[in-house]
Design a protein around this motif. Structure first.
Motif, PDB file in Angstrom:
ATOM      1  N   MET A 153      -1.837  -2.296  12.298  1.00 49.47           N
ATOM      2  CA  MET A 153      -2.005  -3.542  13.044  1.00 49.47           C
ATOM      3  C   MET A 153      -3.479  -3.794  13.337  1.00 49.47           C
ATOM      4  O   MET A 153      -3.977  -4.916  13.157  1.00 49.47           O
ATOM      5  N   ASP A 154      -4.173  -2.770  13.777  1.00 49.17           N
ATOM      6  CA  ASP A 154      -5.604  -2.917  14.079  1.00 49.17           C
ATOM      7  C   ASP A 154      -6.393  -3.286  12.824  1.00 49.17           C
ATOM      8  O   ASP A 154      -7.336  -4.095  12.889  1.00 49.17           O
ATOM      9  N   GLN A 155      -6.015  -2.720  11.693  1.00 47.83           N
ATOM     10  CA  GLN A 155      -6.706  -3.015  10.446  1.00 47.83           C
ATOM     11  C   GLN A 155      -6.466  -4.452  10.006  1.00 47.83           C
ATOM     12  O   GLN A 155      -7.391  -5.131   9.521  1.00 47.83           O
ATOM     13  N   ILE A 156      -5.228  -4.946  10.182  1.00 44.77           N
ATOM     14  CA  ILE A 156      -4.905  -6.338   9.844  1.00 44.77           C
ATOM     15  C   ILE A 156      -5.783  -7.293  10.656  1.00 44.77           C
ATOM     16  O   ILE A 156      -6.325  -8.272  10.138  1.00 44.77           O
ATOM     17  N   VAL A 157      -5.933  -7.004  11.938  1.00 43.85           N
ATOM     18  CA  VAL A 157      -6.778  -7.842  12.801  1.00 43.85           C
ATOM     19  C   VAL A 157      -8.233  -7.781  12.348  1.00 43.85           C
ATOM     20  O   VAL A 157      -8.922  -8.814  12.264  1.00 43.85           O
ATOM     21  N   LYS A 158      -8.702  -6.590  12.042  1.00 41.52           N
ATOM     22  CA  LYS A 158     -10.093  -6.414  11.619  1.00 41.52           C
ATOM     23  C   LYS A 158     -10.384  -7.183  10.338  1.00 41.52           C
ATOM     24  O   LYS A 158     -11.459  -7.785  10.180  1.00 41.52           O
ATOM     25  N   GLU A 159      -9.435  -7.186   9.399  1.00 38.33           N
ATOM     26  CA  GLU A 159      -9.646  -7.834   8.108  1.00 38.33           C
ATOM     27  C   GLU A 159      -9.418  -9.342   8.152  1.00 38.33           C
ATOM     28  O   GLU A 159      -9.878 -10.064   7.268  1.00 38.33           O
ATOM     29  N   ASN A 160      -8.700  -9.819   9.182  1.00 36.38           N
ATOM     30  CA  ASN A 160      -8.337 -11.245   9.233  1.00 36.38           C
ATOM     31  C   ASN A 160      -8.563 -11.814  10.631  1.00 36.38           C
ATOM     32  O   ASN A 160      -7.640 -12.364  11.251  1.00 36.38           O
ATOM     33  N   PRO A 161      -9.776 -11.714  11.157  1.00 33.41           N
ATOM     34  CA  PRO A 161     -10.020 -12.119  12.548  1.00 33.41           C
ATOM     35  C   PRO A 161      -9.820 -13.605  12.810  1.00 33.41           C
ATOM     36  O   PRO A 161      -9.611 -14.003  13.958  1.00 33.41           O
ATOM     37  N   ASN A 162      -9.873 -14.411  11.766  1.00 29.84           N
ATOM     38  CA  ASN A 162      -9.724 -15.859  11.956  1.00 29.84           C
ATOM     39  C   ASN A 162      -8.280 -16.314  12.087  1.00 29.84           C
ATOM     40  O   ASN A 162      -8.022 -17.434  12.539  1.00 29.84           O
ATOM     41  N   VAL A 163      -7.358 -15.458  11.672  1.00 28.95           N
ATOM     42  CA  VAL A 163      -5.949 -15.878  11.718  1.00 28.95           C
ATOM     43  C   VAL A 163      -5.037 -14.893  12.442  1.00 28.95           C
ATOM     44  O   VAL A 163      -3.881 -15.211  12.709  1.00 28.95           O
ATOM     45  N   VAL A 164      -5.527 -13.708  12.769  1.00 27.95           N
ATOM     46  CA  VAL A 164      -4.670 -12.697  13.394  1.00 27.95           C
ATOM     47  C   VAL A 164      -5.286 -12.201  14.697  1.00 27.95           C
ATOM     48  O   VAL A 164      -6.466 -11.888  14.767  1.00 27.95           O
ATOM     49  N   THR A 165      -4.437 -12.129  15.723  1.00 29.87           N
ATOM     50  CA  THR A 165      -4.821 -11.588  17.019  1.00 29.87           C
ATOM     51  C   THR A 165      -3.767 -10.586  17.453  1.00 29.87           C
ATOM     52  O   THR A 165      -2.567 -10.832  17.294  1.00 29.87           O
ATOM     53  N   LYS A 166      -4.198  -9.471  17.986  1.00 29.42           N
ATOM     54  CA  LYS A 166      -3.262  -8.493  18.537  1.00 29.42           C
ATOM     55  C   LYS A 166      -3.087  -8.762  20.021  1.00 29.42           C
ATOM     56  O   LYS A 166      -4.071  -8.922  20.755  1.00 29.42           O
ATOM     57  N   VAL A 167      -1.842  -8.830  20.462  1.00 28.73           N
ATOM     58  CA  VAL A 167      -1.538  -9.126  21.858  1.00 28.73           C
ATOM     59  C   VAL A 167      -0.691  -7.989  22.426  1.00 28.73           C
ATOM     60  O   VAL A 167       0.384  -7.683  21.904  1.00 28.73           O
ATOM     61  N   ASP A 168      -1.170  -7.355  23.478  1.00 32.15           N
ATOM     62  CA  ASP A 168      -0.391  -6.354  24.207  1.00 32.15           C
ATOM     63  C   ASP A 168       0.374  -7.077  25.312  1.00 32.15           C
ATOM     64  O   ASP A 168      -0.242  -7.775  26.135  1.00 32.15           O
TER      65      ASP A 168
ATOM     66  N   SER B 243       3.125  -4.166  21.528  1.00 32.26           N
ATOM     67  CA  SER B 243       2.149  -5.108  20.975  1.00 32.26           C
ATOM     68  C   SER B 243       2.769  -5.980  19.903  1.00 32.26           C
ATOM     69  O   SER B 243       3.731  -5.585  19.233  1.00 32.26           O
ATOM     70  N   LEU B 244       2.191  -7.173  19.736  1.00 34.89           N
ATOM     71  CA  LEU B 244       2.572  -8.049  18.646  1.00 34.89           C
ATOM     72  C   LEU B 244       1.318  -8.546  17.942  1.00 34.89           C
ATOM     73  O   LEU B 244       0.206  -8.439  18.461  1.00 34.89           O
ATOM     74  N   LEU B 245       1.525  -9.071  16.758  1.00 33.26           N
ATOM     75  CA  LEU B 245       0.464  -9.767  16.049  1.00 33.26           C
ATOM     76  C   LEU B 245       0.754 -11.259  16.094  1.00 33.26           C
ATOM     77  O   LEU B 245       1.850 -11.701  15.727  1.00 33.26           O
TER      78      LEU B 245
ATOM     79  N   PHE C  66       6.749  -8.634   6.181  1.00 35.59           N
ATOM     80  CA  PHE C  66       6.660 -10.058   6.509  1.00 35.59           C
ATOM     81  C   PHE C  66       5.221 -10.443   6.847  1.00 35.59           C
ATOM     82  O   PHE C  66       4.707 -11.466   6.374  1.00 35.59           O
ATOM     83  N   ILE C  67       4.571  -9.636   7.657  1.00 37.29           N
ATOM     84  CA  ILE C  67       3.186  -9.931   8.037  1.00 37.29           C
ATOM     85  C   ILE C  67       2.284  -9.928   6.802  1.00 37.29           C
ATOM     86  O   ILE C  67       1.444 -10.816   6.627  1.00 37.29           O
ATOM     87  N   ASN C  68       2.471  -8.950   5.942  1.00 34.91           N
ATOM     88  CA  ASN C  68       1.653  -8.895   4.728  1.00 34.91           C
ATOM     89  C   ASN C  68       1.857 -10.122   3.848  1.00 34.91           C
ATOM     90  O   ASN C  68       0.920 -10.612   3.212  1.00 34.91           O
ATOM     91  N   GLN C  69       3.082 -10.637   3.823  1.00 36.67           N
ATOM     92  CA  GLN C  69       3.368 -11.802   2.983  1.00 36.67           C
ATOM     93  C   GLN C  69       2.693 -13.071   3.483  1.00 36.67           C
ATOM     94  O   GLN C  69       2.477 -14.011   2.713  1.00 36.67           O
ATOM     95  N   THR C  70       2.347 -13.124   4.748  1.00 38.00           N
ATOM     96  CA  THR C  70       1.720 -14.343   5.273  1.00 38.00           C
ATOM     97  C   THR C  70       0.343 -14.574   4.666  1.00 38.00           C
ATOM     98  O   THR C  70      -0.205 -15.674   4.780  1.00 38.00           O
ATOM     99  N   TYR C  71      -0.220 -13.540   4.015  1.00 42.21           N
ATOM    100  CA  TYR C  71      -1.548 -13.686   3.432  1.00 42.21           C
ATOM    101  C   TYR C  71      -1.513 -14.010   1.947  1.00 42.21           C
ATOM    102  O   TYR C  71      -2.552 -14.111   1.311  1.00 42.21           O
ATOM    103  N   LYS C  72      -0.311 -14.161   1.405  1.00 42.53           N
ATOM    104  CA  LYS C  72      -0.210 -14.550   0.000  1.00 42.53           C
ATOM    105  C   LYS C  72      -0.609 -16.027  -0.148  1.00 42.53           C
ATOM    106  O   LYS C  72      -0.697 -16.771   0.833  1.00 42.53           O
ATOM    107  N   THR C  73      -0.812 -16.443  -1.376  1.00 42.33           N
ATOM    108  CA  THR C  73      -1.293 -17.809  -1.615  1.00 42.33           C
ATOM    109  C   THR C  73      -0.149 -18.801  -1.772  1.00 42.33           C
ATOM    110  O   THR C  73      -0.212 -19.713  -2.584  1.00 42.33           O
TER     111      THR C  73
END
Length: 332
Positions: free
Chosen positions: A8-23, A34-36, A69-76
């Motif tokens: 989860m932390d890595q997803i946020v780091k790689e996609n800061p413009n579209v992903v936020t981690k919320v506790d 936590s959620l993304l 599911f989260i990984n699929q949101t970054y497909k084109t």
């Protein structure tokens, strides 16, 4: 669980413009829930889709699907890209963190279902079934007040930190959230509200005729079947599974969220909760197709006016399936 947290932390780091981690909560054992939050940044208020996985500890395919599911949101996919401009996705990979970690201890704990809170005074057993703990006909059906039971609903409605976390987060966003998806296993079913047999839809006879223990030929089932040939069934819990109260899905519908589904992923009982590793990917792929079918419909109904006869018919079908359920005690 540490691997999922790091992911989860890595997803946020790689996609800061579209992903936020919320506790948004703490478990009994003081672990963070936590959620993304996924979606294009926007200054204006957006609608949203809720998805949670891992409410039952032993259902390991569920957190795996949320990651997929989260990984699929970054497909084109142009459609997903469009939907992310209009909607945010709130995705919790593991809700029952304590129970999930405990289920990984050894073979003796693999099938642990509940969370890890102590039982009432005088009870030596631990845990509450979180999907019996929500404030919707709590403690009335499909439960046991024996605290050692796997369907023990807790000391009172929303007594558990995990149920409280969802109640607070989702409950404060009911005008925002269009769809509530909670992911379970197993049985290859999609359950719609409600779990109480006396809460009936106006078209109950049609739903029972089309779905109860029969082949489902709706667009939703076909969208899932076409991926790997697996047959899913759609219906209310009393019709195709069993009656029970206090579920998160029923609670969400009662809050006014128009679309609420419980996904019961693979399999048909051959492996049950211990789905082989080589089925994780195909199970996630077919479930994604079903989720995307629902989400696309929800999005288009909110943001795109139907212009064709086919679209109108499709909308009418969904409206009928998700029609308001009424009883003397529950009005949605």
């Amino acid at each position: 669980m540490g691997e999922i947290t790091n992911w989860m932390d890595q997803i946020v780091k790689e996609n800061p413009n579209v992903v936020t981690k919320v506790d948004y909560g703490k478990t009994y054992e003081n672990r963070t829930i936590s959620l993304l939050k996924i979606g294009s940044k926007s200054a204006s208020a957006k609608k949203a889709i809720w998805m949670d996985c891992g409410i039952h500890a032993r259902e390991w395919i569920s957190p795996a699907f949320c990651q997929y599911f989260i990984n699929q949101t970054y497909k084109t996919d142009p459609k997903m890209e469009q939907m992310m401009k209009n909607m945010d996705f709130y995705v919790t990979p593991v809700l029952n963190v304590d129970g999930y970690i405990y289920s990984w201890t050894d073979n003796s704990t693999r099938l642990w279902r509940k969370n890890r809170t102590p039982g009432p005074e005088g009870c030596e057993c631990l845990g509450t079934d979180l999907n019996r703990n929500f404030d919707i006909n709590w403690g009335t059906l499909g439960i046991s007040f024996n605290c050692c039971s796997i369907v023990y609903p807790g000391k009172s409605a929303v007594s558990e930190a995990e149920a409280q976390a969802i109640t607070d987060f989702v409950g404060n966003r009911t005008d925002e959230i269009l769809c509530f998806l909670t992911i379970h296993s197993y049985g290859q079913m999609l359950l719609i509200p409600y779990g109480h047999p006396n809460v009936i839809a106006p078209n109950e006879n049609e739903l029972v005729h089309k779905h109860k223990k029969t082949t489902c030929n709706t667009d939703l089932c076909l969208a899932m079947k076409k991926v790997h040939g697996k047959q899913y069934t759609v219906g209310t819990s009393p019709d195709i599974l069993y009656s029970f109260s206090g579920s998160s899905k029923d609670w969400a519908r009662l809050q006014g969220i128009p679309f609420a589904f419980t996904f019961e992923l693979r399999d048909d009982g051959t492996y049950g909760f211990e789905l082989p590793e080589d089925q994780i990917q195909p199970a996630s792929e077919e479930a994604y197709s079903g989720a995307l079918h629902i989400i696309t419909h929800v999005h288009d109904k909110e943001f795109i006016k139907p212009t064709s006869t086919a679209a109108t018919v499709a909308a009418m079908l969904w409206t009928t399936m998700m029609a308001v359920f009424v009883t003397s005690t529950v009005i949605v």
